[in-house]
Write a protein that holds these residues in place. Structure first.
Motif, PDB file in Angstrom:
ATOM      1  N   THR A 343      74.269  65.391  -2.706  1.00  0.00           N
ATOM      2  CA  THR A 343      75.275  65.633  -1.666  1.00  0.00           C
ATOM      3  C   THR A 343      74.875  66.820  -0.801  1.00  0.00           C
ATOM      4  N   GLN A 344      74.404  67.851  -1.431  1.00  0.00           N
ATOM      5  CA  GLN A 344      74.029  69.070  -0.716  1.00  0.00           C
ATOM      6  C   GLN A 344      72.868  68.813   0.242  1.00  0.00           C
ATOM      7  N   TYR A 345      71.834  68.134  -0.252  1.00  0.00           N
ATOM      8  CA  TYR A 345      70.685  67.886   0.622  1.00  0.00           C
ATOM      9  C   TYR A 345      71.063  66.946   1.766  1.00  0.00           C
ATOM     10  N   THR A 346      71.923  65.968   1.496  1.00  0.00           N
ATOM     11  CA  THR A 346      72.319  65.043   2.552  1.00  0.00           C
ATOM     12  C   THR A 346      73.139  65.755   3.615  1.00  0.00           C
ATOM     13  N   GLN A 347      73.944  66.732   3.220  1.00  0.00           N
ATOM     14  CA  GLN A 347      74.646  67.552   4.223  1.00  0.00           C
ATOM     15  C   GLN A 347      73.650  68.328   5.090  1.00  0.00           C
ATOM     16  N   PHE A 348      72.615  68.829   4.468  1.00  0.00           N
ATOM     17  CA  PHE A 348      71.543  69.518   5.184  1.00  0.00           C
ATOM     18  C   PHE A 348      70.902  68.574   6.198  1.00  0.00           C
ATOM     19  N   LEU A 349      70.550  67.377   5.748  1.00  0.00           N
ATOM     20  CA  LEU A 349      69.903  66.394   6.619  1.00  0.00           C
ATOM     21  C   LEU A 349      70.804  65.997   7.788  1.00  0.00           C
ATOM     22  N   LEU A 350      72.104  65.788   7.521  1.00  0.00           N
ATOM     23  CA  LEU A 350      73.009  65.362   8.588  1.00  0.00           C
ATOM     24  C   LEU A 350      73.104  66.421   9.684  1.00  0.00           C
ATOM     25  N   TYR A 351      73.120  67.697   9.302  1.00  0.00           N
ATOM     26  CA  TYR A 351      73.178  68.736  10.328  1.00  0.00           C
ATOM     27  C   TYR A 351      71.893  68.732  11.158  1.00  0.00           C
ATOM     28  N   LEU A 352      70.758  68.602  10.495  1.00  0.00           N
ATOM     29  CA  LEU A 352      69.488  68.597  11.225  1.00  0.00           C
ATOM     30  C   LEU A 352      69.402  67.395  12.168  1.00  0.00           C
ATOM     31  N   ASN A 353      69.915  66.259  11.736  1.00  0.00           N
ATOM     32  CA  ASN A 353      69.842  65.062  12.568  1.00  0.00           C
ATOM     33  C   ASN A 353      70.830  65.082  13.724  1.00  0.00           C
ATOM     34  N   ASN A 354      72.008  65.667  13.487  1.00  0.00           N
ATOM     35  CA  ASN A 354      73.088  65.516  14.462  1.00  0.00           C
ATOM     36  C   ASN A 354      73.414  66.759  15.276  1.00  0.00           C
ATOM     37  N   LYS A 355      73.072  67.958  14.765  1.00  0.00           N
ATOM     38  CA  LYS A 355      73.563  69.168  15.426  1.00  0.00           C
ATOM     39  C   LYS A 355      72.519  70.233  15.711  1.00  0.00           C
ATOM     40  N   ILE A 356      71.382  70.179  15.034  1.00  0.00           N
ATOM     41  CA  ILE A 356      70.455  71.310  15.137  1.00  0.00           C
ATOM     42  C   ILE A 356      69.968  71.543  16.562  1.00  0.00           C
ATOM     43  N   GLN A 357      69.787  70.485  17.337  1.00  0.00           N
ATOM     44  CA  GLN A 357      69.275  70.639  18.702  1.00  0.00           C
ATOM     45  C   GLN A 357      70.289  71.321  19.614  1.00  0.00           C
ATOM     46  N   ASP A 358      71.564  71.294  19.230  1.00  0.00           N
ATOM     47  CA  ASP A 358      72.618  71.904  20.051  1.00  0.00           C
ATOM     48  C   ASP A 358      73.106  73.237  19.489  1.00  0.00           C
ATOM     49  N   ALA A 365      71.660  80.982  14.641  1.00  0.00           N
ATOM     50  CA  ALA A 365      70.485  80.360  15.243  1.00  0.00           C
ATOM     51  C   ALA A 365      69.691  81.369  16.062  1.00  0.00           C
ATOM     52  N   LYS A 366      70.387  82.251  16.741  1.00  0.00           N
ATOM     53  CA  LYS A 366      69.704  83.297  17.508  1.00  0.00           C
ATOM     54  C   LYS A 366      68.955  84.232  16.565  1.00  0.00           C
ATOM     55  N   ASN A 367      69.585  84.585  15.457  1.00  0.00           N
ATOM     56  CA  ASN A 367      68.932  85.471  14.485  1.00  0.00           C
ATOM     57  C   ASN A 367      67.664  84.852  13.909  1.00  0.00           C
ATOM     58  N   LEU A 368      67.673  83.519  13.764  1.00  0.00           N
ATOM     59  CA  LEU A 368      66.503  82.816  13.223  1.00  0.00           C
ATOM     60  C   LEU A 368      65.499  82.423  14.297  1.00  0.00           C
ATOM     61  N   ASN A 369      65.867  82.638  15.563  1.00  0.00           N
ATOM     62  CA  ASN A 369      65.033  82.152  16.673  1.00  0.00           C
ATOM     63  C   ASN A 369      64.762  80.662  16.469  1.00  0.00           C
ATOM     64  N   ILE A 370      65.858  79.908  16.357  1.00  0.00           N
ATOM     65  CA  ILE A 370      65.776  78.513  15.965  1.00  0.00           C
ATOM     66  C   ILE A 370      64.987  77.671  16.960  1.00  0.00           C
ATOM     67  N   THR A 371      65.060  78.032  18.245  1.00  0.00           N
ATOM     68  CA  THR A 371      64.351  77.248  19.264  1.00  0.00           C
ATOM     69  C   THR A 371      62.854  77.225  18.983  1.00  0.00           C
ATOM     70  N   THR A 372      62.306  78.364  18.592  1.00  0.00           N
ATOM     71  CA  THR A 372      60.878  78.431  18.266  1.00  0.00           C
ATOM     72  C   THR A 372      60.577  77.713  16.956  1.00  0.00           C
ATOM     73  N   LEU A 373      61.435  77.921  15.960  1.00  0.00           N
ATOM     74  CA  LEU A 373      61.209  77.313  14.649  1.00  0.00           C
ATOM     75  C   LEU A 373      61.135  75.791  14.747  1.00  0.00           C
ATOM     76  N   LEU A 374      61.958  75.205  15.588  1.00  0.00           N
ATOM     77  CA  LEU A 374      61.993  73.745  15.686  1.00  0.00           C
ATOM     78  C   LEU A 374      60.731  73.155  16.299  1.00  0.00           C
ATOM     79  N   THR A 375      59.927  73.993  16.911  1.00  0.00           N
ATOM     80  CA  THR A 375      58.665  73.498  17.493  1.00  0.00           C
ATOM     81  C   THR A 375      57.485  73.684  16.550  1.00  0.00           C
ATOM     82  N   GLN A 376      57.685  74.374  15.432  1.00  0.00           N
ATOM     83  CA  GLN A 376      56.604  74.646  14.484  1.00  0.00           C
ATOM     84  C   GLN A 376      56.354  73.430  13.587  1.00  0.00           C
ATOM     85  N   PRO A 377      55.111  73.266  13.094  1.00  0.00           N
ATOM     86  CA  PRO A 377      54.794  72.100  12.240  1.00  0.00           C
ATOM     87  C   PRO A 377      55.702  71.958  11.034  1.00  0.00           C
TER      88      PRO A 377
END
Length: 479
Positions: A343-358, A365-377
């Motif tokens: 359940t926990q991992y699927t919640q993780f996956l759903l956020y990445l699939n549905n919300k992470i880009q927004d 997200a600012k603290n993690l510099n998420i925009t850059t992280l999402l472009t990394q391998p």
């Protein structure tokens, strides 16, 4: 770290390894073993095999970017998976582009030996193309697979084996590759060459195995050599042989049996890229048998001169019968093992699939510099690809027979926490941050304040999402 060598024989072996990797990705514990998968299948292009290999490689790439010290919160991908052979495969020589009669050098035999071979093998057997496996013929498989002991890859395995390591073997009993490969592999491990410095470790190694009885069928096809009407007779013959040569002589320490009479017919494909069977609930159960074996006390797995002193035999049952299994149909121990991590991992996956880009405007997200992280391998190649496989795995099991569908994957921003079937989520009247994904974002920001800023951006990202999903699963479902 002690190693658990997991041999997956044939297509079923590869699919069970795939389910094991999915469970390990969610954080299911395997008693701190390092897992070393070794796939044995002569069909190099087999779709089940190539898919599993790609999943294993993506898992390794994700794990390599993470650390798992006491200071790290994340438990996803915690188990180390390593390989000692190229592409996790044990290479079988002289099978590519070969008919069985060429492999045994039939044309060079004298008349008496040809007559003997003709008694043992049909003309169809002799003309079989071994490049796509043994097509349900364990008599062919037993001849070809007996080269285990001399192969370079087997010697690599034998040389790397240590005293505290364990072995687990996955095979089906109603086909050709698995039914032949399992007893031969056990024989070659127990009877390892005494010139090897590790031969004694191998002779007395704790060995567990699962033998998969029929749990799916294949569609009728007059042009195919695979016929599901023979599955039961082949199973009975193999079980009779195992009674003498596996269980009858205490060759393994723990033997698990698994099958189902509720089956679905798969397309009748004899091998190669098109053999890509849907994931199945019983393959998850088979993966759980590996975990059960890993957690078995060493004192219950003793051997003397290659014989198990107290062999264990296990079957598996669900608490309540259902054509589509959810958590509440499972036994209590299985629920404890699976509910929270899946359940926990699927919640993780759903956020990445549905919300992470927004999410770039969120404080966390600012603290993690998420925009850059999402472009990394780490994210754009490995994690994203692995999650595609994970979602495919869940969906395939959902629509299979017997199905496994404990989670509703169609949730959205109006019903996010209705994702666990049979469980009513705990929803407060005044939840901080709002409901559904707003609550998720609030919890991410809350956990971000307590998550260490040390370590790589990948580590911080995984720590944050692990602690957040853990808090949400506890809050909503009391898991």
């Amino acid at each position: 770290m002690a190693k658990l060598y997991v041999f997956g024989i044939g297509g079923t072996g590869s699919r069970v390894i795939k389910s094991l990797v999915m469970l390990l990705a969610t954080g299911v514990e395997i008693n701190q073993y390092e897992v070393v998968p070794i796939i044995i299948d002569p069909d190099e292009a087999n779709g089940d095999v190539t898919r599993t290999i790609d999943i294993l490689k993506n898992y390794q790439n994700i794990h390599s970017k993470l650390s798992f010290t006491d200071a790290d919160k994340n438990q996803f991908y915690k188990t180390k998976i390593s390989n000692i052979t190229q592409n996790f495969r044990l290479t079988l020589s002289d099978v590519k582009n070969d008919r069985f009669k060429d492999y045994i050098e039939y044309s060079g035999l004298d008349d008496n030996n040809k007559a003997l071979i003709n008694l043992l093998f049909s003309e169809e057997n002799l003309n079989s193309d071994m490049e796509v496996g043994f097509k349900g013929n364990p008599n062919i498989g037993s001849v070809v697979l007996n080269q285990f002991r001399q192969s370079e890859d087997f010697l690599k395995f034998a040389s790397s084996f240590n005293q505290d390591d364990r072995i687990f073997i996955i095979s089906s009993i109603f086909g050709g590759t698995g039914a032949a490969g399992f007893p031969l592999l056990v024989k070659n491990i127990r009877g390892a060459d005494h010139n090897l410095p590790t031969w004694k470790y191998l002779q007395d190694a704790p060995i567990g195995a699962i033998t998969m009885l029929p749990y799916f069928g294949v569609a009728p096809d007059a042009d195919s050599k695979i016929d599901k009407s023979t599955f039961i007779s082949k199973t009975k013959a193999a079980l009779s042989y195992y009674e003498e040569n596996i269980s009858g002589n205490n060759s393994v320490n723990a033997l698990y049996y698994l099958g189902d009479d509720l089956t679905k017919d798969y397309p009748n494909v004899e091998g190669s890229v098109n053999q890509k069977n849907d994931a199945h609930f019983l393959e998850v159960v088979a993966a759980l048998s590996i975990i059960d074996f890993a957690k078995t006390e060493s004192s219950n797995l003793n051997n003397y001169e290659g014989k198990a002193e107290n062999p264990i035999y296990k079957e598996y049952g669900i608490k309540s019968n259902s054509q589509s299994v959810i958590y509440e149909n499972l036994g209590d121990l299985t629920q404890i093992l699976l509910k929270k991590p899946l359940t926990q991992y699927t919640q993780f996956l759903l956020y990445l699939n549905n919300k992470i880009q927004d999410s770039s405007d969120q404080n966390w997200a600012k603290n993690l510099n998420i925009t850059t992280l999402l472009t990394q391998p780490f994210y754009s190649n490995y994690l994203k690809k692995f999650n595609q496989y994970y979602l495919e795995w869940l969906n395939e099991m959902n629509y299979n027979q017997r199905g496994f569908s404990p989670l509703n994957l169609d949730v959205n921003d109006t019903n996010l926490f209705d994702m666990v079937k049979g469980v009513t989520p705990n929803i407060g009247w005044l939840e901080s941050g709002g409901k559904n994904y707003n609550r998720y974002n609030y919890m991410l920001s809350k956990q971000d304040k307590t998550t260490s800023n040390n370590g790589s951006s990948e580590q911080q990202f995984m720590d944050l999402f692990y602690t957040t999903t853990e808090a949400l699963v506890t809050e909503k479902y009391k898991f």
